[in-house]
Scaffold this active site. Structure first.
Site, PDB file in Angstrom:
ATOM      1  CG  LEU A 140      -1.945  -1.060   1.440  1.00 31.12           C
ATOM      2  CD1 LEU A 140      -2.605  -0.935   2.712  1.00 31.12           C
ATOM      3  CD2 LEU A 140      -3.000  -0.723   0.089  1.00 31.12           C
ATOM      4  CG  ASP A 141       0.594   4.099  -3.137  1.00 24.39           C
ATOM      5  OD1 ASP A 141       1.619   2.947  -3.378  1.00 24.39           O
ATOM      6  OD2 ASP A 141      -0.112   4.323  -4.099  1.00 24.39           O
ATOM      7  CG  LEU A 142       3.973   7.962   2.557  1.00 20.59           C
ATOM      8  CD1 LEU A 142       4.666   7.048   3.776  1.00 20.59           C
ATOM      9  CD2 LEU A 142       4.945   9.040   2.237  1.00 20.59           C
ATOM     10  CB  THR A 144      -2.940   3.822   0.544  1.00 17.02           C
ATOM     11  OG1 THR A 144      -2.614   4.599  -0.771  1.00 17.02           O
ATOM     12  CG2 THR A 144      -4.114   2.887   0.239  1.00 17.02           C
TER      13      THR A 144
END
Length: 275
Positions: A140-142, A144
């Site tokens: 998951l992105d930073l 998210t």
């Protein structure tokens, strides 16, 4: 003689029967590519044992941290039947235990990595110190948050990350801008954003307050920043993104930063459904 017999016998060479006492030529050895490969690659076995991902193990072999019976392993293609005699940093490696799966509620502001050269906080700064070694399935992105599956089994991790598995993921996005349900339904046909093709996405407008709205999206590809890019393509600004489901596993009421083991029965049942 039929046409079929003529074609099959054409150019065929018949060997003479060996006579008694005649010297027999030894059978030629099969070329290496035809020989039966025994065992599995060491990188695969170590990943299966939860030591690290295959890529990380290849790096560890390059750093001469892995040995077999005291001799440094110099290539990740080494074939082994088991991990007997293998050590990592001088420590024996146990045979892999059955895979375990965990639900982790990743908070916003942490990257999905074990370490970061720039000093950003990682999910391992949140996970409890007494937890056995686990690896994230995907990322998951930073910025998210939400459900991140973690496993002890490197091979299961790799299997889940293959595009062909097609496991559904569901996200909730808080956005700002103008959008209609009809526009969202068009995403089910797929969309191309800056040359990148994204497959069918099920999207529903949950609730709206002025120009702010929550949108639920379900997809199977999980390409890098897919949800954000598609919503930005539609002219929306994403202020919050939460993954709520991965396959049959849901975030539910799991608190931020908490991690919970999935029941063995549920994991076995899920693995049977994978393509």
């Amino acid at each position: 003689m039929t046409d079929k017999e003529t074609k099959s016998d054409s150019g065929k060479v018949y060997k003479a029967k060996p006579t008694r006492g005649a010297k027999q030529e030894p059978a030629k050895a099969k070329p290496p590519e035809a020989q039966v490969r025994e065992g599995q690659r060491i990188a695969k076995l170590l990943a299966r044992a939860g030591v690290a991902s295959r890529r990380e193990i290849e790096r560890m072999i390059g750093e001469e941290r892995i040995a077999l019976n005291g001799v440094t392993v110099d290539h990740p293609s080494l074939l082994l039947k088991n991990l007997t005699g293998i050590t990592v940093d001088g420590n024996p490696v146990a045979e892999p235990a059955p895979a375990k799966l965990f639900r982790f509620h990743k908070p916003n502001g942490y990257i999905t990595a074990e370490r970061d050269a720039s000093g950003k906080k990682t999910i391992y700064d949140v996970l409890p110190d007494d937890l056995e070694r686990v690896m994230p399935i995907g990322r998951l992105d930073l910025n998210t948050e939400g459900l991140l599956l973690m496993t002890t089994d490197g091979e299961f991790k790799r299997e889940m990350e293959l595009p062909k598995t097609g496991v559904e993921r569901t996200y909730r996005a808080r956005t700002f801008g103008d959008i209609t349900q009809n526009q969202l339904e068009e995403l089910y046909r797929g969309v191309i954003v800056e040359g990148m093709h994204y497959g069918p996405i099920e999207a529903n407008l949950e609730r709206r307050t002025g120009r702010n709205q929550w949108i639920e999206m379900t997809l199977t590809e999980g390409k890098n920043r897919e949800v954000r890019r598609v919503l930005e393509y539609l002219g929306l600004k994403v202020s919050r993104l939460i993954r709520t489901r991965y396959g049959p596993f849901i975030l539910g009421n799991l608190a931020k930063g908490d991690i919970e083991a999935v029941r063995r029965h549920d994991l076995v049942k899920f693995r049977r459904t994978l393509k």
